[in-house]
Motif scaffolding. Structure first.
Motif, PDB file in Angstrom:
ATOM      1  N   VAL A 286      12.158  50.599  49.579  1.00  0.00           N
ATOM      2  CA  VAL A 286      11.247  50.434  50.712  1.00  0.00           C
ATOM      3  C   VAL A 286      11.107  51.785  51.398  1.00  0.00           C
ATOM      4  O   VAL A 286      12.071  52.560  51.472  1.00  0.00           O
ATOM      5  CB  VAL A 286      11.772  49.384  51.710  1.00  0.00           C
ATOM      6  N   LEU A 287       9.870  52.039  51.852  1.00  0.00           N
ATOM      7  CA  LEU A 287       9.587  53.308  52.515  1.00  0.00           C
ATOM      8  C   LEU A 287       8.986  52.957  53.868  1.00  0.00           C
ATOM      9  O   LEU A 287       8.000  52.238  53.941  1.00  0.00           O
ATOM     10  CB  LEU A 287       8.600  54.040  51.616  1.00  0.00           C
ATOM     11  N   PHE A 288       9.629  53.409  54.943  1.00  0.00           N
ATOM     12  CA  PHE A 288       9.141  53.101  56.282  1.00  0.00           C
ATOM     13  C   PHE A 288       8.365  54.296  56.817  1.00  0.00           C
ATOM     14  O   PHE A 288       8.863  55.419  56.853  1.00  0.00           O
ATOM     15  CB  PHE A 288      10.305  52.761  57.224  1.00  0.00           C
ATOM     16  N   MET A 289       7.105  54.034  57.195  1.00  0.00           N
ATOM     17  CA  MET A 289       6.247  55.111  57.694  1.00  0.00           C
ATOM     18  C   MET A 289       5.912  54.895  59.156  1.00  0.00           C
ATOM     19  O   MET A 289       5.766  53.761  59.608  1.00  0.00           O
ATOM     20  CB  MET A 289       4.930  55.164  56.911  1.00  0.00           C
ATOM     21  N   LYS A 290       5.769  56.013  59.861  1.00  0.00           N
ATOM     22  CA  LYS A 290       5.271  55.944  61.229  1.00  0.00           C
ATOM     23  C   LYS A 290       4.611  57.267  61.567  1.00  0.00           C
ATOM     24  O   LYS A 290       5.142  58.323  61.237  1.00  0.00           O
ATOM     25  CB  LYS A 290       6.432  55.652  62.203  1.00  0.00           C
ATOM     26  N   GLY A 291       3.427  57.197  62.173  1.00  0.00           N
ATOM     27  CA  GLY A 291       2.728  58.411  62.590  1.00  0.00           C
ATOM     28  C   GLY A 291       2.449  59.375  61.452  1.00  0.00           C
ATOM     29  O   GLY A 291       2.446  60.592  61.650  1.00  0.00           O
ATOM     30  N   GLY A 292       2.233  58.847  60.254  1.00  0.00           N
ATOM     31  CA  GLY A 292       1.843  59.708  59.140  1.00  0.00           C
ATOM     32  C   GLY A 292       2.981  60.410  58.441  1.00  0.00           C
ATOM     33  O   GLY A 292       2.753  61.279  57.601  1.00  0.00           O
ATOM     34  N   VAL A 293       4.211  60.043  58.791  1.00  0.00           N
ATOM     35  CA  VAL A 293       5.350  60.632  58.070  1.00  0.00           C
ATOM     36  C   VAL A 293       6.257  59.518  57.547  1.00  0.00           C
ATOM     37  O   VAL A 293       6.251  58.400  58.070  1.00  0.00           O
ATOM     38  CB  VAL A 293       6.200  61.573  58.960  1.00  0.00           C
ATOM     39  N   VAL A 294       7.014  59.844  56.499  1.00  0.00           N
ATOM     40  CA  VAL A 294       8.005  58.904  56.006  1.00  0.00           C
ATOM     41  C   VAL A 294       9.244  59.059  56.874  1.00  0.00           C
ATOM     42  O   VAL A 294       9.886  60.111  56.882  1.00  0.00           O
ATOM     43  CB  VAL A 294       8.351  59.190  54.530  1.00  0.00           C
ATOM     44  N   VAL A 295       9.558  58.003  57.626  1.00  0.00           N
ATOM     45  CA  VAL A 295      10.692  58.079  58.541  1.00  0.00           C
ATOM     46  C   VAL A 295      11.989  57.840  57.783  1.00  0.00           C
ATOM     47  O   VAL A 295      12.999  58.501  57.997  1.00  0.00           O
ATOM     48  CB  VAL A 295      10.552  57.039  59.677  1.00  0.00           C
ATOM     49  N   GLU A 296      11.917  56.905  56.860  1.00  0.00           N
ATOM     50  CA  GLU A 296      13.163  56.507  56.183  1.00  0.00           C
ATOM     51  C   GLU A 296      12.797  55.846  54.875  1.00  0.00           C
ATOM     52  O   GLU A 296      11.791  55.135  54.790  1.00  0.00           O
ATOM     53  CB  GLU A 296      13.918  55.511  57.079  1.00  0.00           C
TER      54      GLU A 296
ATOM     55  N   VAL B  22       3.911  61.901  44.154  1.00  0.00           N
ATOM     56  CA  VAL B  22       3.063  62.444  45.209  1.00  0.00           C
ATOM     57  C   VAL B  22       3.833  63.574  45.854  1.00  0.00           C
ATOM     58  O   VAL B  22       5.024  63.429  46.143  1.00  0.00           O
ATOM     59  CB  VAL B  22       2.724  61.359  46.261  1.00  0.00           C
ATOM     60  N   HIS B  23       3.153  64.727  46.036  1.00  0.00           N
ATOM     61  CA  HIS B  23       3.857  65.866  46.605  1.00  0.00           C
ATOM     62  C   HIS B  23       3.084  66.450  47.778  1.00  0.00           C
ATOM     63  O   HIS B  23       1.910  66.774  47.644  1.00  0.00           O
ATOM     64  CB  HIS B  23       4.088  66.937  45.526  1.00  0.00           C
ATOM     65  N   SER B  24       3.767  66.552  48.897  1.00  0.00           N
ATOM     66  CA  SER B  24       3.252  67.097  50.173  1.00  0.00           C
ATOM     67  C   SER B  24       1.780  66.777  50.421  1.00  0.00           C
ATOM     68  O   SER B  24       0.942  67.645  50.606  1.00  0.00           O
ATOM     69  CB  SER B  24       3.502  68.599  50.305  1.00  0.00           C
ATOM     70  N   LEU B  25       1.507  65.487  50.435  1.00  0.00           N
ATOM     71  CA  LEU B  25       0.144  64.991  50.613  1.00  0.00           C
ATOM     72  C   LEU B  25      -0.252  65.066  52.083  1.00  0.00           C
ATOM     73  O   LEU B  25       0.514  64.701  52.965  1.00  0.00           O
ATOM     74  CB  LEU B  25       0.095  63.529  50.146  1.00  0.00           C
ATOM     75  N   ARG B  26      -1.480  65.550  52.334  1.00  0.00           N
ATOM     76  CA  ARG B  26      -1.974  65.642  53.696  1.00  0.00           C
ATOM     77  C   ARG B  26      -3.362  65.039  53.787  1.00  0.00           C
ATOM     78  O   ARG B  26      -4.167  65.169  52.873  1.00  0.00           O
ATOM     79  CB  ARG B  26      -2.041  67.120  54.138  1.00  0.00           C
TER      80      ARG B  26
ATOM     81  N   SER C 271       5.731  62.976  50.471  1.00  0.00           N
ATOM     82  CA  SER C 271       6.139  63.063  49.068  1.00  0.00           C
ATOM     83  C   SER C 271       6.838  61.770  48.695  1.00  0.00           C
ATOM     84  O   SER C 271       7.597  61.208  49.483  1.00  0.00           O
ATOM     85  CB  SER C 271       7.088  64.238  48.842  1.00  0.00           C
ATOM     86  N   LEU C 272       6.547  61.298  47.508  1.00  0.00           N
ATOM     87  CA  LEU C 272       7.258  60.110  47.036  1.00  0.00           C
ATOM     88  C   LEU C 272       7.120  60.032  45.533  1.00  0.00           C
ATOM     89  O   LEU C 272       6.267  60.705  44.932  1.00  0.00           O
ATOM     90  CB  LEU C 272       6.713  58.831  47.687  1.00  0.00           C
TER      91      LEU C 272
END
Lengths: 259, 220
Positions: free
Chosen positions: A213-223, A4-8, A21-22
């Motif tokens: 693991v992918l941590f998301m918050k507010g529509g962005v990947v935080v970590e 996935v690249h720069s998905l909005r 992106s992931l």
């Protein structure tokens, strides 16, 4: 397997996904965690186009879609063909209530893949046995417990022989004592080498099963990072804050068990 | 005290039976055609652009919010002038009944379809079904079950509405009754017989709807 690249994605003025992106390798298990409304489920739904992204790229296997302003959305037939490569399991099961267990699992192969009924039934029986429900083949969904429904839903998705399985909070609607049977089926799948993306609130399960693991918050990947490292030693303040709820509960539970 | 005498009505029973036949044939034809048209309108209104949806909605509301008697007269006296065709009373009655029925049927069908949880559509689409497959395999089978009682109730109303076609001299039960009443000067007996005829046809139909409703409630 998945890129996935720069998905909005945004609904009106509400931006749900910002530049995500992931990538997920073949056989990898990726867990998406984060608070409610962080965009995890939307992201998952973009992977099989149940939600149409507003921008960016989605690739699963060999098929790639570009979503940009002015570019036409993929046609119904293209979308449908693309979705056969991914299997999805939902929080609320969404079994077809007018079909019994066997018919639910046969539905995809018969209607979409045009398999013969006998061939589809054979595959379906094997899958229902795999999820431990051979004795419920003729039962209708309203006669099943939540855990049984969810196991049938997994079998139904597997019947399409997908190369990726997507799980959307599949244990969130279950009574606590029924969570284990569903997680066991998922554990078996992961061990068989299935590529999986799991949106979950079961942090313990994510830590145990996921490769990353992918941590998301507010529509962005935080970590993002290896499951153990991220969950045991989160680097970002937001991740630490989110996981602290679970650690507290975890400690409380282990203290209980010592009493 | 009025002296009831049904013997005259009995003499004219053939004429009433012809009327009953017209009533039933008009009901069956307009229910079948109305259901087909209603289903078509409902499907055409779901998930289609506003340019398609809004004119259809306008047409449906036009028929739903106008008395059937007015529509009937309009189809017979106004429509032929507007589009310059010849329309027999029978044809005008059939068309008016069909369009009027279709406007109600389409709303029942549409309500049935949109009442199916969105998760059902998502699950079907996630399996890779095309839009029409989702409709045919997942949505419509569930929706039809919910639609059956209201569709049957609407069809009962449809049979009763056929009584108005008598104003166009279509020889239905009411029209034939009027003929006999004029001949015999026995309106009380004649119209009582006409009323009972409708009741004898429709009462079993309402019982059937009740039974089906109970059965569907059990299977949910």
């Amino acid at each position: 397997m998945i890129k996935v690249h720069s998905l909005r994605k945004q609904y009106g003025n509400n931006i749900v996904l910002r530049d995500i992106s992931l990538s997920v390798a073949r056989g990898e298990v990726l867990a998406l965690i984060g608070p409610s409304g962080s965009g995890k489920s939307t992201l998952l739904r973009c992977l099989n186009l149940l939600v149409q992204p507003d921008g960016g790229q989605v690739r699963v296997g060999e098929t790639r879609f570009d979503f940009n302003a002015g570019q036409r959305l993929p046609r119904d037939a293209e979308q449908a063909r693309f979705r056969t490569t991914t299997g999805m399991v939902f929080q609320h099961f969404n079994l077809f209530p007018h079909m019994n267990v066997l018919q639910n699992v046969m539905e995809g192969p018969v209607t979409v893949l045009r398999q013969s009924r006998s061939q589809a039934a054979e595959t379906a029986r094997a899958l229902v046995e795999k999820v431990g429900l051979s004795h419920k083949l003729d039962a209708f969904p309203n006669r099943l417990s939540g855990g049984e429904k969810q196991r049938v839903a997994i079998a139904r998705a597997l019947a399409m022989k997908p190369s990726v399985m997507l799980f959307d909070e599949v244990t969130s609607a279950l009574d606590p004592e029924l969570v284990g049977e569903v997680l066991n089926v998922m554990r078996d799948l992961a061990h068989e080498g299935m590529t999986m993306v799991i949106v979950t609130h079961e942090i313990g399960f994510a830590r145990e099963m996921a490769d990353r693991v992918l941590f998301m918050k507010g529509g962005v990947v935080v970590e993002e990072g290896p499951a153990h490292a991220l969950i045991d030693h989160p680097q970002e303040a937001a991740t630490q804050a989110f996981l602290s709820h679970f650690h507290l509960r975890h400690h409380a539970m282990s203290e209980d068990s010592h009493v | 005290m009025y002296q009831w005498d049904f013997s005259l009505v009995w003499q004219y029973r053939q004429i009433l039976l012809v009327g009953l036949q017209y009533t039933l044939v008009f009901t069956v034809l307009s229910v079948v055609a109305g259901l087909a048209l209603g289903l078509f309108i409902a499907l055409a209104r779901i998930g289609t652009p506003r340019a398609v949806n809004i004119p259809l909605q306008g047409a449906v509301e036009l028929f739903r919010c106008t008395p059937f008697l007015v529509i009937l007269i309009w189809f017979y006296y106004a429509l032929p002038v507007l589009i310059d065709i010849n329309l027999s009373a029978m044809m005008a009655a059939f068309l008016a009944l069909t369009f009027y029925g279709a406007s109600f049927y389409s709303e029942i069908v549409r309500a049935g379809i949109v009442s199916i949880e969105s998760g059902q559509v998502e699950a079907a689409r996630a399996l890779g079904m095309r839009r029409w497959q989702v409709m045919r395999r997942v949505v419509l089978p569930q929706a039809f079950k919910r639609m059956i009682p209201p569709l049957m109730n609407q069809s009962i109303l449809q049979l009763k509405n056929t009584s108005l076609v008598s104003v166009l001299a279509v020889p239905d039960l009411v029209y034939q009754g009027q003929l006999i009443a004029h001949e015999t000067y026995r309106p009380l007996e004649v119209y009582t017989t006409v009323a009972l005829s409708y009741f004898i046809v429709l009462f079993p139909a309402t019982l059937l709807v009740q039974r089906i409703e109970r059965r569907l409630a059990l299977s949910d």
